[in-house]
Design an enzyme around this catalytic site. Structure first.
Site, PDB file in Angstrom:
ATOM      1  N   HIS A  49      45.929  30.091  41.197  1.00 27.39           N
ATOM      2  CA  HIS A  49      44.722  30.142  40.373  1.00 27.39           C
ATOM      3  C   HIS A  49      44.536  28.810  39.677  1.00 27.39           C
ATOM      4  CE1 HIS A  49      48.173  31.414  38.000  1.00 27.39           C
ATOM      5  NE2 HIS A  49      47.593  30.844  36.958  1.00 27.39           N
TER       6      HIS A  49
ATOM      7  N   HIS B 178      43.027  26.886  36.342  1.00 29.99           N
ATOM      8  CA  HIS B 178      42.522  26.983  34.976  1.00 29.99           C
ATOM      9  C   HIS B 178      41.386  25.978  34.840  1.00 29.99           C
ATOM     10  CE1 HIS B 178      46.089  29.131  33.169  1.00 29.99           C
ATOM     11  NE2 HIS B 178      46.668  28.629  34.244  1.00 29.99           N
TER      12      HIS B 178
HETATM   13  P1  AMP Z   1      49.767  30.626  34.614  1.00 29.65           P
HETATM   14  O1  AMP Z   1      50.637  30.677  33.383  1.00 29.65           O
HETATM   15  O2  AMP Z   1      49.316  29.262  35.017  1.00 29.65           O
HETATM   16  O3  AMP Z   1      50.399  31.412  35.753  1.00 29.65           O
HETATM   17  O4  AMP Z   1      48.419  31.349  34.202  1.00 29.65           O
HETATM   18  C1  AMP Z   1      48.297  32.727  34.088  1.00 29.65           C
HETATM   19  C2  AMP Z   1      47.161  32.939  33.139  1.00 29.65           C
HETATM   20  O5  AMP Z   1      46.695  34.248  33.301  1.00 29.65           O
HETATM   21  C3  AMP Z   1      47.545  32.778  31.655  1.00 29.65           C
HETATM   22  O6  AMP Z   1      46.763  31.743  31.073  1.00 29.65           O
HETATM   23  C4  AMP Z   1      47.210  34.158  31.056  1.00 29.65           C
HETATM   24  O7  AMP Z   1      46.681  34.073  29.755  1.00 29.65           O
HETATM   25  C5  AMP Z   1      46.228  34.701  32.054  1.00 29.65           C
HETATM   26  N1  AMP Z   1      46.149  36.150  32.140  1.00 29.65           N
HETATM   27  C6  AMP Z   1      47.174  37.021  32.281  1.00 29.65           C
HETATM   28  N2  AMP Z   1      46.719  38.285  32.351  1.00 29.65           N
HETATM   29  C7  AMP Z   1      45.361  38.201  32.250  1.00 29.65           C
HETATM   30  C8  AMP Z   1      44.311  39.165  32.245  1.00 29.65           C
HETATM   31  N3  AMP Z   1      44.557  40.479  32.368  1.00 29.65           N
HETATM   32  N4  AMP Z   1      43.039  38.730  32.112  1.00 29.65           N
HETATM   33  C9  AMP Z   1      42.776  37.407  31.988  1.00 29.65           C
HETATM   34  N5  AMP Z   1      43.726  36.449  31.993  1.00 29.65           N
HETATM   35  C10 AMP Z   1      45.005  36.841  32.113  1.00 29.65           C
END
Ligand code: AMP
Length: 111
Positions: A97, A99
């Site tokens: 994903h 950001h």
């Molecule tokens: P990463 O740490 O790069 O793997 O990013 C994962 C991201 O997913 C983090 O920034 C979390 O805040 C976000 N995240 C986790 N669960 C959810 C959710 N249910 N809805 C929206 N964002 C989420």
């Protein structure tokens, strides 16, 4: 199944801002910038951006184009694109994903 698959399947709620056959984008639940969106491929077989770049570069290009369009729609068009790769870099969801961070970012900072 990753937490992002569950968002695609509407099993858990999210503030979805864009969806296509291949991608979904929604607001990060813990925003780190005034606009903080996640752009996620619906296919979940790439754990990180390096795997995605090697396996489906067109899909990576789609993510970049979508980030650009969303930054125009939700901010002033400028954005920072972050792919955390590996737990040591802060990755917590191993379904690739991007950001998209935008809107009033401090100058000269990386985070
Ligand atoms: P990463 O740490 O790069 O793997 O990013 C994962 C991201 O997913 C983090 O920034 C979390 O805040 C976000 N995240 C986790 N669960 C959810 C959710 N249910 N809805 C929206 N964002 C989420």
């Amino acid at each position: 199944m990753s937490i992002f698959n569950r968002i695609v399947a509407r099993e858990i709620p999210a503030d979805i801002v864009f969806e296509s056959d291949t991608l979904i984008a929604f607001r990060d639940i813990a925003p780190q910038a005034p606009v903080h969106l996640l752009v996620v491929p619906k296919r979940d077989d790439f754990a990180n951006v390096s795997e995605l770049a090697a396996g489906d570069p067109d899909l990576l290009a789609e993510i970049v184009a979508t980030a650009n369009a969303l930054a125009k729609e939700y901010a002033d068009g400028d954005f920072r694109l972050v792919f955390n790769s590996g737990a040591g870099a802060g990755q917590t969801v191993f379904h690739v994903h991007a950001h998209v961070l935008a809107g009033g970012l401090a100058e000269g900072t990386l985070a």
